[in-house]
Design a protein around this motif. Structure first.
Motif, PDB file in Angstrom:
ATOM      1  N   ALA A 150       0.839  -1.208   0.000  1.00 24.28           N
ATOM      2  CA  ALA A 150       0.000   0.000   0.000  1.00 24.28           C
ATOM      3  C   ALA A 150       0.871   1.254   0.000  1.00 24.28           C
ATOM      4  CB  ALA A 150      -0.922  -0.012   1.217  1.00 24.28           C
ATOM      5  N   LEU A 151       1.931   1.252   0.800  1.00 25.04           N
ATOM      6  CA  LEU A 151       2.857   2.378   0.849  1.00 25.04           C
ATOM      7  C   LEU A 151       3.515   2.586  -0.509  1.00 25.04           C
ATOM      8  CD1 LEU A 151       4.063   4.462   2.821  1.00 25.04           C
ATOM      9  CD2 LEU A 151       5.876   2.812   3.291  1.00 25.04           C
ATOM     10  N   ASN A 152       3.865   1.504  -1.170  1.00 25.76           N
ATOM     11  CA  ASN A 152       4.465   1.573  -2.505  1.00 25.76           C
ATOM     12  C   ASN A 152       3.496   2.194  -3.501  1.00 25.76           C
ATOM     13  OD1 ASN A 152       4.424  -0.200  -5.257  1.00 25.76           O
ATOM     14  ND2 ASN A 152       6.511   0.401  -4.692  1.00 25.76           N
ATOM     15  N   GLN A 153       2.223   1.808  -3.448  1.00 28.81           N
ATOM     16  CA  GLN A 153       1.237   2.318  -4.400  1.00 28.81           C
ATOM     17  C   GLN A 153       0.922   3.793  -4.162  1.00 28.81           C
ATOM     18  OE1 GLN A 153      -0.118   0.680  -7.093  1.00 28.81           O
ATOM     19  NE2 GLN A 153       1.469  -0.804  -6.596  1.00 28.81           N
ATOM     20  N   VAL A 154       0.902   4.194  -2.895  1.00 28.72           N
ATOM     21  CA  VAL A 154       0.520   5.571  -2.576  1.00 28.72           C
ATOM     22  C   VAL A 154       1.679   6.537  -2.790  1.00 28.72           C
ATOM     23  CG1 VAL A 154      -0.191   7.086  -0.688  1.00 28.72           C
ATOM     24  CG2 VAL A 154      -1.301   4.882  -0.994  1.00 28.72           C
ATOM     25  N   THR A 155       2.878   6.146  -2.368  1.00 26.29           N
ATOM     26  CA  THR A 155       4.014   7.074  -2.409  1.00 26.29           C
ATOM     27  C   THR A 155       4.980   6.818  -3.556  1.00 26.29           C
ATOM     28  OG1 THR A 155       5.411   5.705  -0.971  1.00 26.29           O
ATOM     29  CG2 THR A 155       3.946   7.307   0.102  1.00 26.29           C
ATOM     30  N   GLY A 156       4.908   5.641  -4.185  1.00 28.72           N
ATOM     31  CA  GLY A 156       5.858   5.310  -5.228  1.00 28.72           C
ATOM     32  C   GLY A 156       7.204   4.852  -4.677  1.00 28.72           C
ATOM     33  N   MET A 157       7.260   4.633  -3.378  1.00 29.74           N
ATOM     34  CA  MET A 157       8.490   4.166  -2.736  1.00 29.74           C
ATOM     35  C   MET A 157       8.836   2.765  -3.238  1.00 29.74           C
ATOM     36  SD  MET A 157       8.923   3.859   1.378  1.00 29.74           S
ATOM     37  CE  MET A 157      10.468   3.483   2.143  1.00 29.74           C
ATOM     38  N   ASP A 158      10.123   2.451  -3.313  1.00 35.67           N
ATOM     39  CA  ASP A 158      10.558   1.125  -3.722  1.00 35.67           C
ATOM     40  C   ASP A 158       9.919   0.070  -2.819  1.00 35.67           C
ATOM     41  OD1 ASP A 158      12.206  -0.820  -5.102  1.00 35.67           O
ATOM     42  OD2 ASP A 158      13.351  -0.926  -3.232  1.00 35.67           O
ATOM     43  N   LEU A 159       9.411  -1.022  -3.416  1.00 34.02           N
ATOM     44  CA  LEU A 159       8.681  -2.026  -2.651  1.00 34.02           C
ATOM     45  C   LEU A 159       9.548  -2.663  -1.573  1.00 34.02           C
ATOM     46  CD1 LEU A 159       6.081  -3.578  -2.199  1.00 34.02           C
ATOM     47  CD2 LEU A 159       6.832  -5.227  -3.912  1.00 34.02           C
ATOM     48  N   TRP A 160      10.769  -3.063  -1.916  1.00 37.88           N
ATOM     49  CA  TRP A 160      11.625  -3.706  -0.913  1.00 37.88           C
ATOM     50  C   TRP A 160      12.060  -2.715   0.159  1.00 37.88           C
ATOM     51  CZ3 TRP A 160      11.311  -8.504  -0.022  1.00 37.88           C
ATOM     52  CH2 TRP A 160      10.966  -9.375  -1.046  1.00 37.88           C
ATOM     53  N   GLY A 161      12.231  -1.460  -0.214  1.00 37.84           N
ATOM     54  CA  GLY A 161      12.524  -0.438   0.791  1.00 37.84           C
ATOM     55  C   GLY A 161      11.358  -0.260   1.753  1.00 37.84           C
ATOM     56  N   ALA A 162      10.137  -0.330   1.191  1.00 36.07           N
ATOM     57  CA  ALA A 162       8.941  -0.222   2.034  1.00 36.07           C
ATOM     58  C   ALA A 162       8.808  -1.435   2.952  1.00 36.07           C
ATOM     59  CB  ALA A 162       7.698  -0.072   1.158  1.00 36.07           C
ATOM     60  N   VAL A 163       9.121  -2.636   2.437  1.00 33.10           N
ATOM     61  CA  VAL A 163       9.062  -3.847   3.264  1.00 33.10           C
ATOM     62  C   VAL A 163      10.054  -3.738   4.419  1.00 33.10           C
ATOM     63  CG1 VAL A 163       9.603  -6.317   3.303  1.00 33.10           C
ATOM     64  CG2 VAL A 163       8.197  -5.388   1.473  1.00 33.10           C
ATOM     65  N   ILE A 164      11.275  -3.364   4.106  1.00 33.83           N
ATOM     66  CA  ILE A 164      12.306  -3.270   5.142  1.00 33.83           C
ATOM     67  C   ILE A 164      11.974  -2.167   6.143  1.00 33.83           C
ATOM     68  CG2 ILE A 164      14.733  -2.681   5.538  1.00 33.83           C
ATOM     69  CD1 ILE A 164      15.309  -4.174   2.873  1.00 33.83           C
ATOM     70  N   SER A 165      11.546  -1.006   5.649  1.00 26.32           N
ATOM     71  CA  SER A 165      11.230   0.086   6.580  1.00 26.32           C
ATOM     72  C   SER A 165      10.018  -0.250   7.456  1.00 26.32           C
ATOM     73  CB  SER A 165      10.998   1.393   5.823  1.00 26.32           C
ATOM     74  OG  SER A 165       9.886   1.284   4.966  1.00 26.32           O
ATOM     75  N   THR A 166       9.024  -0.922   6.889  1.00 23.15           N
ATOM     76  CA  THR A 166       7.870  -1.331   7.688  1.00 23.15           C
ATOM     77  C   THR A 166       8.289  -2.306   8.780  1.00 23.15           C
ATOM     78  OG1 THR A 166       6.402  -1.063   5.785  1.00 23.15           O
ATOM     79  CG2 THR A 166       5.587  -2.401   7.595  1.00 23.15           C
TER      80      THR A 166
END
Length: 137
Positions: free
Chosen positions: A75-91
């Protein structure tokens, strides 16, 4: 809207599960002076059964945790365009840090706040729908 009856059945089965657990299983655990299902598996069957149950639970928890971390990251990736793996790791890092620093009390209060936000959202949708529809009937 489409799956309302299924949610009702889920709630009904959950309530029945709680009654059966509290009235049948917990008295047995109390009489045997054990604290977990795994202890009961060892008493009833064998140590190998207890270890198998433990390994299966750990596998289920690992798979569940993967889904729980991946979903908000997606969801964070879709809303912000953040890299998916970066979003997984940061979450994962944020959740781990928060739970470690705040302890169980912080997690419980966060869940209480989250429930309040969810109930407020549900009520706002229901109220707005009734207003737009022109009344309950």
């Amino acid at each position: 809207y489409r799956y309302g009856a299924n949610i009702g059945y889920y709630g009904l089965s959950y309530a029945m599960t709680m009654v059966v657990t509290s009235e049948i299983f917990l008295p047995v655990f109390y009489r045997l002076a054990i604290t977990s299902t795994y202890e009961y598996l060892e008493l009833r069957f064998s140590r190998a059964t207890r270890l198998l149950g433990t390994v299966l639970f750990i596998a289920q928890t690992i798979l569940y945790t993967g889904v729980v971390i991946y979903t908000p990251a997606l969801a964070l990736n879709q809303v912000t365009g953040m890299d998916l793996w970066g979003a997984v790791i940061s979450t994962g890092v944020v959740c781990t840090f928060y739970c470690t620093m705040g302890g169980l009390r912080a997690v419980v209060w966060t869940d209480v706040f989250q429930l309040g936000v969810m109930v407020a959202g549900f009520l706002s949708v229901i109220i707005r729908s009734v207003v737009v529809q022109g009344g309950i009937l």
